[in-house]
Design a protein around this motif. Structure first.
Motif, PDB file in Angstrom:
ATOM      1  N   VAL A 141      42.362  38.749  55.342  1.00 40.78           N
ATOM      2  CA  VAL A 141      41.789  38.597  54.004  1.00 40.78           C
ATOM      3  C   VAL A 141      40.546  39.473  53.882  1.00 40.78           C
ATOM      4  CG1 VAL A 141      42.651  36.253  53.689  1.00 40.78           C
ATOM      5  CG2 VAL A 141      40.401  36.592  54.697  1.00 40.78           C
ATOM      6  N   ARG A 142      40.021  39.565  52.680  1.00 40.54           N
ATOM      7  CA  ARG A 142      38.792  40.316  52.459  1.00 40.54           C
ATOM      8  C   ARG A 142      37.659  39.323  52.213  1.00 40.54           C
ATOM      9  NH1 ARG A 142      36.606  43.784  54.250  1.00 40.54           N
ATOM     10  NH2 ARG A 142      38.296  45.273  53.949  1.00 40.54           N
ATOM     11  N   LYS A 162      33.803  37.969  34.753  1.00 41.90           N
ATOM     12  CA  LYS A 162      33.727  38.924  33.632  1.00 41.90           C
ATOM     13  C   LYS A 162      34.583  40.147  33.901  1.00 41.90           C
ATOM     14  CE  LYS A 162      29.354  38.354  31.280  1.00 41.90           C
ATOM     15  NZ  LYS A 162      27.960  38.775  31.354  1.00 41.90           N
ATOM     16  N   ARG A 163      34.719  40.510  35.176  1.00 42.28           N
ATOM     17  CA  ARG A 163      35.531  41.683  35.541  1.00 42.28           C
ATOM     18  C   ARG A 163      36.974  41.290  35.879  1.00 42.28           C
ATOM     19  NH1 ARG A 163      32.780  46.519  36.650  1.00 42.28           N
ATOM     20  NH2 ARG A 163      34.912  47.221  36.790  1.00 42.28           N
ATOM     21  N   ASP A 164      37.421  40.172  35.301  1.00 43.44           N
ATOM     22  CA  ASP A 164      38.824  39.722  35.396  1.00 43.44           C
ATOM     23  C   ASP A 164      39.263  39.188  36.749  1.00 43.44           C
ATOM     24  OD1 ASP A 164      39.209  40.220  32.761  1.00 43.44           O
ATOM     25  OD2 ASP A 164      39.879  42.285  33.092  1.00 43.44           O
ATOM     26  N   GLU A 189      46.259  38.979  43.801  1.00 45.55           N
ATOM     27  CA  GLU A 189      45.364  40.108  44.024  1.00 45.55           C
ATOM     28  C   GLU A 189      43.983  39.960  43.376  1.00 45.55           C
ATOM     29  OE1 GLU A 189      47.947  43.399  44.724  1.00 45.55           O
ATOM     30  OE2 GLU A 189      46.320  44.719  44.076  1.00 45.55           O
ATOM     31  N   ASN A 190      43.905  39.327  42.218  1.00 42.57           N
ATOM     32  CA  ASN A 190      42.589  39.219  41.577  1.00 42.57           C
ATOM     33  C   ASN A 190      41.950  37.839  41.705  1.00 42.57           C
ATOM     34  OD1 ASN A 190      42.552  41.853  40.924  1.00 42.57           O
ATOM     35  ND2 ASN A 190      41.928  41.532  38.801  1.00 42.57           N
ATOM     36  N   PHE A 205      38.829  36.897  49.299  1.00 42.87           N
ATOM     37  CA  PHE A 205      39.707  37.618  48.368  1.00 42.87           C
ATOM     38  C   PHE A 205      40.990  38.037  49.076  1.00 42.87           C
ATOM     39  CE2 PHE A 205      36.900  38.652  44.763  1.00 42.87           C
ATOM     40  CZ  PHE A 205      35.669  38.296  45.299  1.00 42.87           C
ATOM     41  N   HIS A 206      41.999  38.371  48.287  1.00 43.92           N
ATOM     42  CA  HIS A 206      43.208  39.013  48.800  1.00 43.92           C
ATOM     43  C   HIS A 206      42.802  40.373  49.365  1.00 43.92           C
ATOM     44  CE1 HIS A 206      47.126  40.954  48.765  1.00 43.92           C
ATOM     45  NE2 HIS A 206      47.679  39.769  48.574  1.00 43.92           N
TER      46      HIS A 206
END
Ligand code: SAM
Length: 436
Positions: A141-142, A162-164, A189-190, A205-206
């Motif tokens: 993972v990240r 805010k950046r989705d 992914e997001n 994160f993914h």
């Protein structure tokens, strides 16, 4: 026989900087000069296309086995302008990336492109043979650490949304770590979530979101830092409180230093030592970018540091010792060595690590955290055992049961093994680290 490739157009056009930087970082990773995260951070400066550099390195690492077959199948560039690492980067881009578009006439590139058909054949022959790394049950993972010197977790999460990016919410008291792992495995992914253990400054994160994250201002301004959770275990074991005095031994390029400074918001005294001038330079850049101002950096061999010279700083609350090691636990490690780990090398490393840990004890700090990114018992539990046998100060110390809730512990037939901590990509979703 050396083949001469005739290049007529744009023969003087230089290779874009990103390719050269990517190959340099790959060389440094091969020489165990740092993790991908720390090396990428060190080149995160104005003008460098971090997203492209990262993509080039990842494509190479992910397809290394097959790329090596391709390298071995061709004549190397007789001009000396394309070393082993640049060759790998160029092949990775040609076969698995952006196809070297727009630069095919640059001499080194034209040389590689001339073998494209041969590479296609090798790729075809390997289809179905699992040519890429990471085809096991590891979960990579990240991790993103929030730099608390510059911002807060809340502000970062607000900007991400805010950046989705979408936060997957959960309540720690309602789920076990195993259930948390399920959430991580199913991240899209997001998506992101707050880490289970480090709820104040770590987000998960993914792995495919890395490039998108690197484009954020949050990243370029060092408000968020890419850092594996395993590094933060060492920092957690220090039991940080404001105004502590910490010796940060084998400090460069300063990834753990920046995490310590962030967690105490610069309210501590960190005295850092590393013997490599080159890595100290990198560290100075990283420290400055991260807004760290509580750290004195010393380019010194730690074994030359004496108790007398440190007497003026008063009590040493903790020493973090993070010595050079085989790096066998790193998930993105580029392993160019043929065959398995060389036992002689492991014993040489262990003897150096034992000497460093004995020296740390002789300075009589209240606590010592010993950390490696190696999976080998020889460099871990065995080193602790040797130090307790060899150091004249051993009676003043005992191994304590660190982070009691942590699931994976030390191994081997040692009475203290269950008190040590191990981490890995399968059980704890991290790089492979050891802490004693
Ligand atoms: C695993 S790296 C340290 C990573 C660093 N702690 C971080 O989190 O970014 C090991 C470091 O030990 C340093 N080193 C090796 N021998 C040393 C010695 N005798 N004294 C001081 N530093 C040493 C190396 O130069 C290298 O930078």
């Amino acid at each position: 026989m050396v083949k001469v490739i005739a290049v007529t157009m744009d023969a003087h056009k230089p290779l874009p900087k990103s390719y050269l930087i990517a190959s340099r970082l790959l060389r440094q990773m091969d020489g165990q000069k740092g993790s991908l995260n720390s090396l990428i951070t060190s080149v995160n400066k104005n003008g460098n296309n971090i997203k492209q550099i990262y993509a080039l390195i990842m494509k190479t690492i992910q397809n290394l086995k097959i790329i090596k077959q391709m390298v071995n199948s061709i004549d190397t560039d007789s001009s000396g302008n394309c070393d082993e690492f640049l060759t790998q980067i160029l092949i990775a881009d040609l076969m698995f990336g952006k196809r070297l578009e727009g630069i095919r006439n640059v001499p080194q590139v034209a040389h590689i492109v001339s073998f494209e058909n041969k590479f296609k054949q090798i790729l075809k022959n390997n289809t179905g043979k699992g040519g890429s790394a990471g085809s096991d049950d590891r979960v990579i993972v990240r991790y993103i650490r929030v730099n608390l010197i510059k911002t807060t977790l809340k502000k970062v999460m607000r900007k991400l949304v805010k950046r989705d990016f979408k936060q997957i919410e959960y309540n720690k008291s309602d789920i076990t770590f195993e259930q948390f792992k399920e959430l991580v495995v199913n991240l899209k992914e997001n998506d992101f979530l707050i880490d289970y253990d480090f709820q104040n400054d770590l987000l998960v994160f993914h792995i495919n979101s890395t490039k998108g994250l690197q484009e954020l201002k949050l990243f370029t301004e060092s408000k968020i830092v890419m850092q594996d959770k395993a590094s933060l275990i060492a920092v957690e074991c220090l039991q940080l409180v404001p105004e502590m005095t910490i010796l940060d031994v084998c400090c460069a390029p300063g990834m753990k230093t920046t995490a310590i400074a962030s967690r105490v918001k610069n309210n501590a005294t960190i005295i850092s030592y590393d013997k490599s001038e080159e890595r100290i330079h990198e560290m100075e850049t990283i420290i400055e970018k991260n807004g760290v101002n509580c750290c004195q950096i010393n380019c010194r061999d730690f074994t030359s540091v004496t108790a007398e010279e440190l007497s003026s700083i008063g009590t040493i609350d903790a020493i973090l010792l993070d010595p050079s090691c085989s790096g066998s636990g790193m998930n993105n490690r580029v392993d160019y060595r043929k065959g398995g780990e060389d036992k002689g090398r492991l014993y040489r490393l262990a003897s150096f690590q034992t000497r460093m840990l004995c020296h740390a004890m002789s300075l009589q700090p209240k606590r010592i955290v010993y950390s490696t990114c190696s999976l080998h018992l020889i460099e871990n539990e065995n080193v602790i055992k040797s130090v307790f046998r060899e150091s004249e100060f051993a009676n003043d110390y005992s191994v304590v049961h660190a982070l009691p809730q942590w699931p994976t512990r030390g191994v081997g037939d040692y009475e203290f093994a269950s008190k040590c901590i191990r981490s890995n990509a399968t059980s704890t979703l991290t790089n492979g680290f050891f802490y004693g």
